[in-house]
Design a protein around this motif. Structure first.
Motif, PDB file in Angstrom:
ATOM      1  N   VAL A  77      53.554  91.043   0.620  1.00 55.19           N
ATOM      2  CA  VAL A  77      54.832  90.353   0.438  1.00 55.19           C
ATOM      3  C   VAL A  77      55.275  90.480  -1.013  1.00 55.19           C
ATOM      4  O   VAL A  77      54.473  90.754  -1.899  1.00 55.19           O
ATOM      5  CB  VAL A  77      54.743  88.855   0.822  1.00 55.19           C
ATOM      6  CG1 VAL A  77      54.460  88.692   2.300  1.00 55.19           C
ATOM      7  CG2 VAL A  77      53.702  88.125  -0.019  1.00 55.19           C
ATOM      8  N   PRO A  81      57.501  84.130  -4.788  1.00 52.54           N
ATOM      9  CA  PRO A  81      58.374  83.861  -3.636  1.00 52.54           C
ATOM     10  C   PRO A  81      59.750  83.375  -4.076  1.00 52.54           C
ATOM     11  O   PRO A  81      59.898  82.691  -5.074  1.00 52.54           O
ATOM     12  CB  PRO A  81      57.625  82.759  -2.878  1.00 52.54           C
ATOM     13  CG  PRO A  81      56.797  82.087  -3.921  1.00 52.54           C
ATOM     14  CD  PRO A  81      56.401  83.172  -4.883  1.00 52.54           C
ATOM     15  N   ARG A  83      63.425  81.387  -2.863  1.00 55.40           N
ATOM     16  CA  ARG A  83      63.667  80.069  -2.271  1.00 55.40           C
ATOM     17  C   ARG A  83      63.392  80.064  -0.768  1.00 55.40           C
ATOM     18  O   ARG A  83      63.134  79.027  -0.196  1.00 55.40           O
ATOM     19  CB  ARG A  83      65.105  79.646  -2.527  1.00 55.40           C
ATOM     20  CG  ARG A  83      65.366  79.399  -3.992  1.00 55.40           C
ATOM     21  CD  ARG A  83      66.828  79.091  -4.239  1.00 55.40           C
ATOM     22  NE  ARG A  83      67.037  79.029  -5.669  1.00 55.40           N
ATOM     23  CZ  ARG A  83      67.442  77.950  -6.294  1.00 55.40           C
ATOM     24  NH1 ARG A  83      67.678  76.864  -5.624  1.00 55.40           N
ATOM     25  NH2 ARG A  83      67.619  77.959  -7.592  1.00 55.40           N
ATOM     26  N   SER A  84      63.448  81.240  -0.158  1.00 55.29           N
ATOM     27  CA  SER A  84      63.245  81.292   1.293  1.00 55.29           C
ATOM     28  C   SER A  84      61.787  81.571   1.660  1.00 55.29           C
ATOM     29  O   SER A  84      61.478  81.759   2.818  1.00 55.29           O
ATOM     30  CB  SER A  84      64.147  82.366   1.899  1.00 55.29           C
ATOM     31  OG  SER A  84      63.826  83.630   1.349  1.00 55.29           O
ATOM     32  N   GLY A  85      60.883  81.603   0.699  1.00 50.62           N
ATOM     33  CA  GLY A  85      59.475  81.815   0.994  1.00 50.62           C
ATOM     34  C   GLY A  85      59.063  83.269   0.829  1.00 50.62           C
ATOM     35  O   GLY A  85      59.805  84.083   0.285  1.00 50.62           O
ATOM     36  N   TYR A  86      57.878  83.569   1.303  1.00 56.46           N
ATOM     37  CA  TYR A  86      57.308  84.909   1.140  1.00 56.46           C
ATOM     38  C   TYR A  86      57.912  85.882   2.147  1.00 56.46           C
ATOM     39  O   TYR A  86      57.801  85.695   3.346  1.00 56.46           O
ATOM     40  CB  TYR A  86      55.795  84.858   1.340  1.00 56.46           C
ATOM     41  CG  TYR A  86      55.073  84.153   0.218  1.00 56.46           C
ATOM     42  CD1 TYR A  86      54.775  84.830  -0.957  1.00 56.46           C
ATOM     43  CD2 TYR A  86      54.691  82.829   0.338  1.00 56.46           C
ATOM     44  CE1 TYR A  86      54.102  84.198  -1.989  1.00 56.46           C
ATOM     45  CE2 TYR A  86      54.020  82.191  -0.690  1.00 56.46           C
ATOM     46  CZ  TYR A  86      53.732  82.875  -1.855  1.00 56.46           C
ATOM     47  OH  TYR A  86      53.071  82.256  -2.877  1.00 56.46           O
ATOM     48  N   SER A  87      58.518  86.940   1.636  1.00 57.64           N
ATOM     49  CA  SER A  87      59.132  87.951   2.488  1.00 57.64           C
ATOM     50  C   SER A  87      58.317  89.238   2.443  1.00 57.64           C
ATOM     51  O   SER A  87      57.846  89.643   1.384  1.00 57.64           O
ATOM     52  CB  SER A  87      60.556  88.253   2.018  1.00 57.64           C
ATOM     53  OG  SER A  87      61.364  87.101   2.135  1.00 57.64           O
ATOM     54  N   SER A 170      54.939  82.804   6.263  1.00 58.71           N
ATOM     55  CA  SER A 170      55.920  83.719   5.677  1.00 58.71           C
ATOM     56  C   SER A 170      57.320  83.128   5.821  1.00 58.71           C
ATOM     57  O   SER A 170      57.513  82.076   6.432  1.00 58.71           O
ATOM     58  CB  SER A 170      55.822  85.093   6.346  1.00 58.71           C
ATOM     59  OG  SER A 170      56.046  84.968   7.736  1.00 58.71           O
ATOM     60  N   ALA A 171      58.303  83.818   5.267  1.00 59.48           N
ATOM     61  CA  ALA A 171      59.667  83.283   5.123  1.00 59.48           C
ATOM     62  C   ALA A 171      60.280  82.740   6.406  1.00 59.48           C
ATOM     63  O   ALA A 171      60.856  81.655   6.409  1.00 59.48           O
ATOM     64  CB  ALA A 171      60.573  84.357   4.532  1.00 59.48           C
ATOM     65  N   ASN A 172      60.176  83.458   7.513  1.00 58.99           N
ATOM     66  CA  ASN A 172      60.850  83.053   8.742  1.00 58.99           C
ATOM     67  C   ASN A 172      59.936  82.376   9.753  1.00 58.99           C
ATOM     68  O   ASN A 172      60.362  82.041  10.850  1.00 58.99           O
ATOM     69  CB  ASN A 172      61.507  84.274   9.397  1.00 58.99           C
ATOM     70  CG  ASN A 172      62.555  84.888   8.499  1.00 58.99           C
ATOM     71  OD1 ASN A 172      63.467  84.206   8.058  1.00 58.99           O
ATOM     72  ND2 ASN A 172      62.418  86.171   8.201  1.00 58.99           N
ATOM     73  N   ASP A 181      57.388  86.910  11.308  1.00 55.12           N
ATOM     74  CA  ASP A 181      57.647  88.096  10.485  1.00 55.12           C
ATOM     75  C   ASP A 181      56.634  89.212  10.748  1.00 55.12           C
ATOM     76  O   ASP A 181      56.663  90.239  10.073  1.00 55.12           O
ATOM     77  CB  ASP A 181      57.626  87.713   9.001  1.00 55.12           C
ATOM     78  CG  ASP A 181      58.767  86.784   8.647  1.00 55.12           C
ATOM     79  OD1 ASP A 181      59.909  87.071   9.039  1.00 55.12           O
ATOM     80  OD2 ASP A 181      58.518  85.756   7.981  1.00 55.12           O
TER      81      ASP A 181
END
Length: 196
Positions: A77, A81, A83-87, A170-172, A181
């Protein structure tokens, strides 16, 4: 390590070469990974940096691809990170075969041990992420040996490191869908040790 392999991918009907695949796509390498895991040795494997959906990829003449090597497969990732987290890094492979993830960016590591304080900050992608997860596995194994009077099997370690209840999503992802994700979770050593 990652490899190139012949195979098929959605949108490309003909047999073609694809790069940045995990080592176990290759039959002999799959056996080299499965042999130690079936004998109690933990193997951490980089997912590769082709940006491929490993579920959709069909390697040519590789019937073993549907089998489980027993390795802990690691995605990467972007870090730190947002603001939306780990992408997921665009280069990281993904799919249901992935067990967990770690940073694949801004990794500070020894580079050349022949000189004083030789470090590099550019270690990246799934190679960097899998090294971080290998370190986490060593920490968990050391704790298990010291406090549980036994070591964890490869299957147990993979379960511990990929557990959403002791990992960072993770982000989503949500607890209802922790693998949204398709990269698993990032192990949280504090939570894992508390849970063990």
């Amino acid at each position: 390590t990652q490899i190139d392999a012949k195979g098929y991918y959605p949108g490309n009907d003909k047999l073609d070469w694809y790069g940045g695949l995990p080592a176990e796509v290759d039959s002999p390498l799959f056996e080299l990974i499965q042999t130690p895991t079936s004998n109690g040795i933990i193997v951490v494997e980089a997912a590769g940096n082709g940006g491929w959906d490993l579920v959709a990829f069909v390697p040519f003449a590789a019937p073993h691809w549907t089998k489980d090597s027993g390795a802990i497969m690691v995605a990467s990732v972007d870090a730190p990170p947002g603001r939306s987290g780990y992408s997921r890094r665009a280069s990281s492979n993904y799919g249901s075969r992935i067990n967990c993830f770690a940073w694949g960016d801004q990794i500070y590591t020894p580079y050349d041990l022949s000189g004083p304080q030789q470090y590099v900050a550019g270690f990246a992608d799934t190679s960097g992420a899998s090294a971080i997860i290998a370190g986490a596995a060593l920490s968990v194994q050391g704790y298990a040996k010291a406090n549980l009077n036994r070591t964890l099997s490869p299957a147990e370690m993979r379960m511990v490191l990929s557990d959403p209840s002791t990992g960072t999503l993770s982000a989503n992802a949500t607890m209802a869908n922790p693998n949204a994700d398709s990269i698993g979770v990032m192990p949280d050593l504090r939570k894992i040790i508390g849970n063990l």
